[in-house]
Design an enzyme around this catalytic site. Sequence first.
Site, mmCIF file in Angstrom:
data_model
loop_
_atom_site.group_PDB
_atom_site.id
_atom_site.type_symbol
_atom_site.label_atom_id
_atom_site.label_comp_id
_atom_site.label_asym_id
_atom_site.label_seq_id
_atom_site.Cartn_x
_atom_site.Cartn_y
_atom_site.Cartn_z
ATOM 1 N N ASP A 1 0.768 -1.797 -0.052
ATOM 2 C CA ASP A 1 0.256 0.089 0.087
ATOM 3 C C ASP A 1 1.191 1.119 -0.178
ATOM 4 O O ASP A 1 0.598 2.397 -0.523
ATOM 5 C CB ASP A 1 -1.036 -0.188 0.751
ATOM 6 C CG ASP A 1 0.034 -0.330 2.612
ATOM 7 O OD1 ASP A 1 0.562 0.076 2.442
ATOM 8 O OD2 ASP A 1 -1.039 -0.514 3.205
ATOM 9 N N HIS A 2 2.196 1.491 0.333
ATOM 10 C CA HIS A 2 3.224 2.244 0.462
ATOM 11 C C HIS A 2 3.911 2.760 -0.681
ATOM 12 O O HIS A 2 3.027 3.933 -1.477
ATOM 13 C CB HIS A 2 4.518 1.938 1.191
ATOM 14 C CG HIS A 2 3.596 2.324 3.024
ATOM 15 N ND1 HIS A 2 2.771 1.519 3.389
ATOM 16 C CD2 HIS A 2 3.782 3.292 3.986
ATOM 17 C CE1 HIS A 2 2.130 1.654 4.550
ATOM 18 N NE2 HIS A 2 2.752 3.369 4.795
ATOM 19 N N ASP B 1 4.291 -2.482 11.391
ATOM 20 C CA ASP B 1 3.585 -0.146 10.791
ATOM 21 C C ASP B 1 3.077 0.470 11.968
ATOM 22 O O ASP B 1 2.303 -0.373 12.905
ATOM 23 C CB ASP B 1 3.008 -0.540 10.031
ATOM 24 C CG ASP B 1 2.009 1.411 9.623
ATOM 25 O OD1 ASP B 1 2.698 1.495 8.048
ATOM 26 O OD2 ASP B 1 1.938 1.806 9.724
ATOM 27 N N ARG C 1 -0.254 12.626 10.382
ATOM 28 C CA ARG C 1 1.154 13.443 10.619
ATOM 29 C C ARG C 1 1.199 14.218 9.930
ATOM 30 O O ARG C 1 1.253 14.094 8.689
ATOM 31 C CB ARG C 1 2.139 12.372 10.069
ATOM 32 C CG ARG C 1 1.476 11.358 11.561
ATOM 33 C CD ARG C 1 3.175 9.753 11.626
ATOM 34 N NE ARG C 1 3.236 9.298 12.752
ATOM 35 C CZ ARG C 1 3.205 7.702 12.288
ATOM 36 N NH1 ARG C 1 4.148 7.682 11.374
ATOM 37 N NH2 ARG C 1 3.505 7.118 13.915
ATOM 38 N N SER D 1 6.825 6.913 12.774
ATOM 39 C CA SER D 1 6.701 5.849 12.460
ATOM 40 C C SER D 1 7.411 4.302 13.232
ATOM 41 O O SER D 1 8.672 4.671 14.024
ATOM 42 C CB SER D 1 7.137 5.612 10.984
ATOM 43 O OG SER D 1 7.965 4.614 10.407
ATOM 44 N N ARG E 1 9.172 2.288 11.401
ATOM 45 C CA ARG E 1 10.298 1.966 10.474
ATOM 46 C C ARG E 1 12.072 1.715 11.092
ATOM 47 O O ARG E 1 12.052 2.347 11.791
ATOM 48 C CB ARG E 1 10.097 3.071 9.565
ATOM 49 C CG ARG E 1 11.258 4.175 10.050
ATOM 50 C CD ARG E 1 10.964 5.255 8.439
ATOM 51 N NE ARG E 1 9.500 5.542 7.861
ATOM 52 C CZ ARG E 1 9.219 6.892 8.193
ATOM 53 N NH1 ARG E 1 10.253 7.749 7.445
ATOM 54 N NH2 ARG E 1 7.738 7.336 8.313
HETATM 55 C C1 MIC Z 1 3.855 6.054 8.505
HETATM 56 O O1 MIC Z 1 3.063 6.689 8.327
HETATM 57 O O2 MIC Z 1 5.123 7.777 8.796
HETATM 58 C C2 MIC Z 1 4.741 4.878 7.888
HETATM 59 C C3 MIC Z 1 5.132 4.903 6.481
HETATM 60 O O3 MIC Z 1 3.146 4.292 7.416
HETATM 61 C C4 MIC Z 1 5.055 4.073 8.647
HETATM 62 C C5 MIC Z 1 5.898 2.647 8.682
HETATM 63 C C6 MIC Z 1 7.489 2.695 7.124
HETATM 64 O O4 MIC Z 1 7.698 3.723 7.675
HETATM 65 O O5 MIC Z 1 6.806 1.885 6.569
HETATM 66 C C7 MIC Z 1 4.693 3.617 10.207
HETATM 67 O O6 MIC Z 1 3.957 5.053 10.395
HETATM 68 O O7 MIC Z 1 5.393 2.636 11.031
HETATM 69 FE FE1 SF4 Z 2 0.134 4.874 5.606
HETATM 70 FE FE2 SF4 Z 2 1.307 5.539 7.589
HETATM 71 FE FE3 SF4 Z 2 -0.370 6.903 5.675
HETATM 72 FE FE4 SF4 Z 2 -1.370 5.555 7.019
HETATM 73 S S1 SF4 Z 2 -0.281 6.890 8.292
HETATM 74 S S2 SF4 Z 2 -2.039 6.258 5.471
HETATM 75 S S3 SF4 Z 2 -0.061 3.648 7.272
HETATM 76 S S4 SF4 Z 2 1.832 5.945 5.499
#
Ligand code: MIC
Ligand code: SF4
Length: 643
Positions: free
Chosen positions: A64-65, A119, A379, A535, A537
Amino acid sequence: MGLTIAQKIIKSHLLSGDMSPGSEVALKIDQTLTQDATGTMAYLEFEAMGIPRVRTELSVAYVDHNTLQCGFENADDHRYLQTVAAKHGIWFSRPGNGICHQVHLERFGKPGKTLIGSDSHTPTGGGLGMLAFGAGGMDVAVAMGGGAYYITMPKMYKVELTGRLRPYVSAKDAALKLLQILSVKGGVGAIIEWGGEGVDTLSVPERATIANMGTELGATTSIFPSDQVTRAFLAAQGRAEDYIPLSSDPDAVYDWVIRIDLSTLGPMIACPHSPDKVLPVQAVAGLPVDQVCIGSCTNSSLQDLLKVAAILQGRTVHPSVSLSISPGSRQVLSMLADQGALTQILASGARVLECACGPCIGMGFAPGSGGVSLRTFNRNFLGRSGTKDAQVYLVSPETAAASALAGQITDPTTLGDALEVCLPDKFQIDDSGVLPPSSEEAAATAQVLRGPNIQPFPKSRPFQDSLQLRLVLKVGDDITTDHIMPAGAKILPYRSNIPHLSKFCFEVCDPGFPDRARAAGDGAIVGGSNYGQGSSREHAALVPMYLGIRAVIAKSFARIHAANLINCGILPLTFDDPADYDRLSQDTVLQIDQIRAGMEEGRLMARDRTTGREFPVRCHMTHRQRQILMAGGLLNYTKEGSV
Ligand code: MIC
Ligand code: SF4
């Protein structure tokens, strides 16, 4: 003494440990999820463990990313994920099928079960009464292999809701209200349970919006009861049999109770660049807007988008605004189409994007220079949109739609007649975007296909009892993983290529960091409070490890990031005296000796090699975490057979 909902689920999944706050507990994990940006690493780690088939009740790999395919990288990664999933007993949700948290809620989540996901917004499942945690990829790999998930037993907070939301005020406003009260650090070390009679008025997708944003409070997770509303949602998804009732005991004890009367809430907005810079929408109403983005795992449900369609109906987006709408799933998109809402959305001039994270993770739709962007996401960290000088605000779908029409920030309660939006008795079930795992026989001969973008997992350095560390970088409070390891369309395709990714580490704060860190040999980073928020990550730990970082000394750490540092063999240390933070500067060289013994005591001495001054740093770790560090990280620890 009675139990909270979370304590009941922890008790029924407890493998070891004692449930008093602050102690380490090991939990049995029923379900796991990964998304593609963290998933490739998680499956490389799982493969390294040599376990043929997952040992969970259910594991799902979502894409999805990284759905933009500007080169071979993302497409190759999707193929790797699809083939590795099929081989090891994992369901695969294809690109375009939707955002992991939305699809998981619709098709797989079950009340009373434990879920960990690579995630940080995995707690969205709390909207269904799941105990769901965001975790690093290595922790998810271990859970897929049947290993426990370890957390520090959290405190229990309760948000007691009364009343009912007024028209044009939504669950997102309640989530933003709590961020205003608690800040991005207010939920640290706690599970937030939402209860009270006001909960009965919230649908599962609304509860999920609130649980989703608990991540921004720093909470370990958030959870709602499983009740008649949950039952109706599961039945409408054709999964009535997955329902179990769940509530806290009347005499359950909470460390803190916060009361919110839903009927007193108005539309709220989080201002740049933090989700807790929350004001009433009225305070910034009238500010011209360049871009509006509706979607993300926070606000892309059918209910959200039906409300948006109703506001847009018969009107046209303001000429100076570009409006994007990303439905959360194939189910949401096809039901919008069926009910005619998609036509209303299209007729307004909105741009409809793929069912994916999209602009939320900087995958397209970056605002123009200095642009004001209103987003229904969770965010608004500096640079996350892809444009460093953009001003990103977080709002509800109602505020977003009203502002897109007016061309300026607009309080939606001024729109007039209330919206009539009901959830269906039956959702359209279309699992054509989900592939089941191969049978055990087929899996035995199935090939896992990897492209050249997948580079070997970086090796951690062996543990050393004495370290001489150059302070390569000093940063302030609330540094997010988006600062440490940025995402976005240009960088995300390299999540399985650590050497390439390392060139972008701390790019937002200090582009010279990677070269300095490499030159330093053994290095350290100094941070303020809540270091590593945001995140899950693990790249925000893996990449610094690759660049030679051996320790991070901060005033405090965010939970998942601290675990990721330990998993990568990096020492997370905290200042004993916060004034020592002010005394340190970039390029200071520190000597830390007798680390093994210091870790046992929970305290180490650091010496400034230029001035000779010594100062204590704390390292509160469990026995298991010390073992992981001494093994050089979780992967080595796991290979040594300690899981
Ligand atoms: C995000 O919202 O920052 C992400 C991308 O979904 C991350 C995961 C990632 O860095 O791949 C998260 O929230 O954990
Ligand atoms: Fe995707 Fe992270 Fe954004 Fe949710 S917050 S839509 S998981 S990138």
